[in-house]
Write a protein that holds these residues in place. Structure first.
Motif, PDB file in Angstrom:
ATOM      1  N   THR A  15       0.819  -1.218   0.000  1.00  0.00           N
ATOM      2  CA  THR A  15       0.000   0.000   0.000  1.00  0.00           C
ATOM      3  C   THR A  15       0.850   1.264   0.000  1.00  0.00           C
ATOM      4  O   THR A  15       0.316   2.363  -0.143  1.00  0.00           O
ATOM      5  CB  THR A  15      -0.918   0.018   1.228  1.00  0.00           C
ATOM      6  N   ASP A  70      -0.548   0.753   5.715  1.00  0.00           N
ATOM      7  CA  ASP A  70      -0.954  -0.653   5.708  1.00  0.00           C
ATOM      8  C   ASP A  70      -2.337  -0.763   5.068  1.00  0.00           C
ATOM      9  O   ASP A  70      -3.021   0.245   4.826  1.00  0.00           O
ATOM     10  CB  ASP A  70      -0.970  -1.255   7.120  1.00  0.00           C
ATOM     11  N   TYR A  71      -2.756  -2.005   4.810  1.00  0.00           N
ATOM     12  CA  TYR A  71      -4.025  -2.258   4.121  1.00  0.00           C
ATOM     13  C   TYR A  71      -5.221  -1.826   4.964  1.00  0.00           C
ATOM     14  O   TYR A  71      -6.193  -1.273   4.436  1.00  0.00           O
ATOM     15  CB  TYR A  71      -4.125  -3.751   3.783  1.00  0.00           C
TER      16      TYR A  71
END
Length: 759
Positions: free
Chosen positions: A218, A311-312
């Motif tokens: 990401t 992060d996701y």
């Protein structure tokens, strides 16, 4: 280009350029793309958009390993790609295990190693994934068990060294002496740079993804210095070469899925500072400093066109907040959605430690879990109502419509099923292989779309040939005339592409209708109404809280927050090309940027007549909310999805700190100015004053953003001049007089003159 545009238009449901006016029409240009989330399709989309806007060709730097692949190499050579040999592609396991000296982080020690035989100066040593695949260049080989590296692993910060020593300590507790490692050869890139310099000196375009390889993270990977060396080296070799750097951000909505969406955003072109070129010419430490500083400029340019989440989970949170927030009555284009995601992410990272932001994060995640439990999507919540005959009739109609689309799509789906199955299975297998061979990939999703396209290109001709043979055999068995037997294979091969494309569009329409059924079914299930009401209440509360948090922290981050409400005005976004009609229609912002009815739902007119869903329906009642009219009833159209489609961005929530919905009385997306004024009145006027106000938005809005009027005060309309007043008479008035007085006196003259004539 025509071939690849056809392929990408089939794979992607929508591809939208943004900021294409930033592309230089001539002169040497280096297009720097990021993030590299789609292995082979990233350069395709970039080059196609550049060609469509400027008719310029872009030569891409492609890994020599990819050029060696049969099909990828074939197409890459057709596009005049420049091969780049990467040391990591030739990495091989080395003998023994290694660790770092406790006294010198640049001294590598080994056990059972053969440094003298396997390594030489300028070669590189690469560590395993457990220590982030750290790489360092060998400066001197001292013995078979000792060598010296040029710099610390992971840079001068010391974090890489600390991580390596911690990992070695863990291994020694397990009885293992040190880390496994790989050797990477020294690669001479002189041939590659010579091709690049020749292209730039001829005024051509070079495309590069400076992260070095594709990935599915990401955030951006550390940039390689090659792009700096190319730009500075080309200008150092030829002072007349004025290279420009254009940062390009590629944003995908479910990149690995068939019929997903993509935005290709071009940032402002960057000039190469002359002082960096002079530093580059001096060589040594000055050259390295120039390369490093210019790489920082490139990175800053990429930050303006990319979405970089840590992060996701954070990325999913930002997308959820974006769906809950919108500027007053503004219909967002796909490019503006990317911009809003970027700015919300920037704001969240900046203020994430604030207690109010943390609480909002927790509440949004709880709301998302509730929606998953109910099987609903966010945009469906506001329109789900109590069960009634309208709900049942709408559900029945949509089931019938789904059956129609299914029947129309079934022949093509069956014919294409072997291709879909083979592409899905093989692409997942390729993703596993890529993941095993990579040190940066998370799940290998960045190669899925590439292999789906390539496998489909290989399977489709074979499949069509098989169908042509089968059809010919059937014609022979049926003893049809000879001329028809000969024509059968040609007719089949000609008809199959059209049949399959029609099935694609019918199937797409059917999937959209299918996604609209869950809220209707849930509304009819006994006992679910309480959960549905709780979800609606939670959404209203979250919408108001999101707006309040953004209104509080937005001005602290963006100076122009109150003017543009985070987003740039729609008018500043270059309109898409094309003319409206059956195949293209105007979007809510006036640009011809949405597929027409002929390509979305050929039977949408039934929706309009029965349930008043679209803007062309002047009458009708929405079976979702019982609200008649244009904007409110349009929301329930079955082509809405939660995958970054129109359903996420339509006017379904109001941004006010109170519980009233400013969009309830809004019939047009063009009234965002009036709604913005109402929003400001609601934030400045007393609560009881707002409740007692009955003035319409158009009456209460001010022509000056800085001038605020109480919500309950009617703005008196200025008197206008009569049409029968001549220009000479207007020029003769006293310029120092008040506008209202002059207008009133001139109108009185006109009316008295008319009265005299009538008498």
């Amino acid at each position: 280009m025509l071939f690849w545009r056809t392929i990408t238009q089939i794979f992607f449901r929508e591809i939208r350029p943004r900021g294409a006016f930033n592309i230089p029409r001539d002169g040497p240009v280096i297009f720097v793309g990021a993030p590299h989330n789609n292995q082979f399709l990233d350069p395709l989309l970039l080059s196609l958009e550049v060609y469509r806007e400027t008719h310029r060709q872009v030569q891409f730097l492609t890994a020599a390993k990819s050029m060696d692949r049969k099909w990828i190499g074939f197409f890459a050579r057709l596009m005049d790609s420049i091969p780049v040999a990467r040391a990591a592609d030739s990495a091989k396991p080395a003998v023994g295990r290694m660790w770092l000296s406790p006294d010198d982080p640049c001294l590598v020690l080994g056990e059972g190693t053969q440094f003298m035989e396997e390594f030489a100066p300028k070669m590189q040593i690469m560590l395993p994934k457990s220590v982030n695949s750290a790489v360092a260049e060998v400066s001197e080989v001292l013995s078979d068990t000792e060598l010296r590296i040029k710099r610390e692993f992971g840079g001068e910060s010391g974090k890489g060294t600390a991580r390596i020593r911690e990992k070695v300590a863990e291994l020694r507790q397990e009885g293992i002496s040190g880390l496994e490692f790989k050797k990477m050869p020294y690669v001479d890139q002189q041939d590659m740079y010579r091709h690049v310099y020749q292209c730039l000196q001829a005024g051509g375009g070079i495309g590069i993804f400076p992260e070095g390889g594709s990935h599915d993270r990401t955030d951006l990977l550390p940039l390689k210095a090659g792009v700096s060396v190319m730009a500075l080296g080309a200008m150092a070799n030829d002072p007349n070469t004025k290279v420009k750097i254009v940062p390009v951000g590629l944003s995908y909505f479910h990149a690995h899925r068939f019929r997903s969406r993509a935005v290709v955003e071009f940032g402002s072109a960057l000039d190469v500072p002359p002082e960096y070129v002079e530093m580059f010419k001096q060589g040594g430490t000055q050259k390295r400093e120039a390369v490093s500083k210019f790489l920082n400029l490139v990175y800053d340019g990429l930050k303006t066109v990319t979405i970089r989440a840590p992060d996701y989970d954070t990325l999913m949170l930002i997308q959820a907040v974006r769906r809950l927030y919108k500027t007053p009555s503004q219909h967002l284009t796909l490019g503006q959605v990317v911009e809003l995601n970027r700015r919300l992410l920037e704001g969240y990272i900046h203020f994430k430690d604030e207690a109010r932001v943390q609480k909002l994060r927790t509440d949004v995640l709880k709301y998302n879990r509730l929606l998953r439990d109910l099987g609903l999507r966010d945009h469906q919540v506001p329109r789900a109502t109590k069960a009634s005959w309208k709900t049942l009739s709408l559900l029945t109609y949509r089931i019938i419509l789904l059956a129609v689309w299914t029947l129309l799509a079934l022949p093509g789906t069956i014919l294409n099923a072997p291709m879909f199955i083979i592409a899905s299975v093989l692409s997942r297998q390729k993703a596993k292989e890529a993941l095993a061979a990579s040190v940066v990939k998370i799940a290998g999703r960045d190669v899925l779309a590439t292999w789906k396209v390539l496998i489909a290109l290989g399977v489709t001709p074979v499949l069509y040939t098989v169908y042509a043979i089968i059809a010919t055999l059937i014609a022979i068995r049926a003893k049809v005339p000879l001329q028809w037997r000969i024509a059968t294979p040609f007719l089949v091969i000609t008809a199959l592409p059209f049949m399959n494309y029609a099935a694609l569009k019918f199937g797409e329409a059917g999937v959209d209708v299918l996604k609209s059924l869950p809220p209707l079914i849930i509304a009819l299930i006994p006992g679910q109404q309480r959960s549905l009401n709780r979800a609606k209440q939670n959404r209203v509360q979250l919408t108001n809280e999101v707006a309040a948090v953004i209104n509080e922290f937005g001005p602290k981050l963006y100076e122009d927050f109150n003017q543009s409400r985070i987003l740039v005005p729609s008018a500043s976004v270059p309109p898409s090309t094309g003319t409206p009609g059956l195949w293209r229609r105007k979007s809510g912002t006036g640009a011809v940027d949405a597929p027409g009815l002929g390509l979305t739902h050929p039977m949408t007119w039934i929706d309009e007549r029965l349930f008043g869903w679209s803007r062309s329906a002047k009458r009708g009642t929405s079976a979702w909310s019982g609200i008649s009219g244009d904007e409110a009833s349009r929301i329930g159209t079955p082509d809405e999805t939660d995958e970054e489609d129109t359903g996420d961005y339509d006017n379904v929530v109001g941004i006010v700190t109170s519980t009233e919905d400013i969009s309830a009385n809004t019939r047009s997306r063009q009234s965002s100015y009036a709604d913005l004024q109402r929003l400001r009145h609601s934030q400045t006027a007393p609560a009881n004053t707002r409740q007692q106000s009955s003035a319409s938005p158009l009456e209460t809005c001010s022509q000056n953003f800085d001038g605020l009027h109480p919500a309950d005060r009617h703005r008196k309309r200025r008197e206008s001049l009569s049409d029968s007043i001549g220009v000479k008479r207007i020029a003769a008035v006293n310029h120092q007089a008040e506008f209202c007085d002059v207008t009133h006196s001139l109108n009185l003259e006109t009316s008295s003159r008319k009265g005299t004539h009538e008498g």
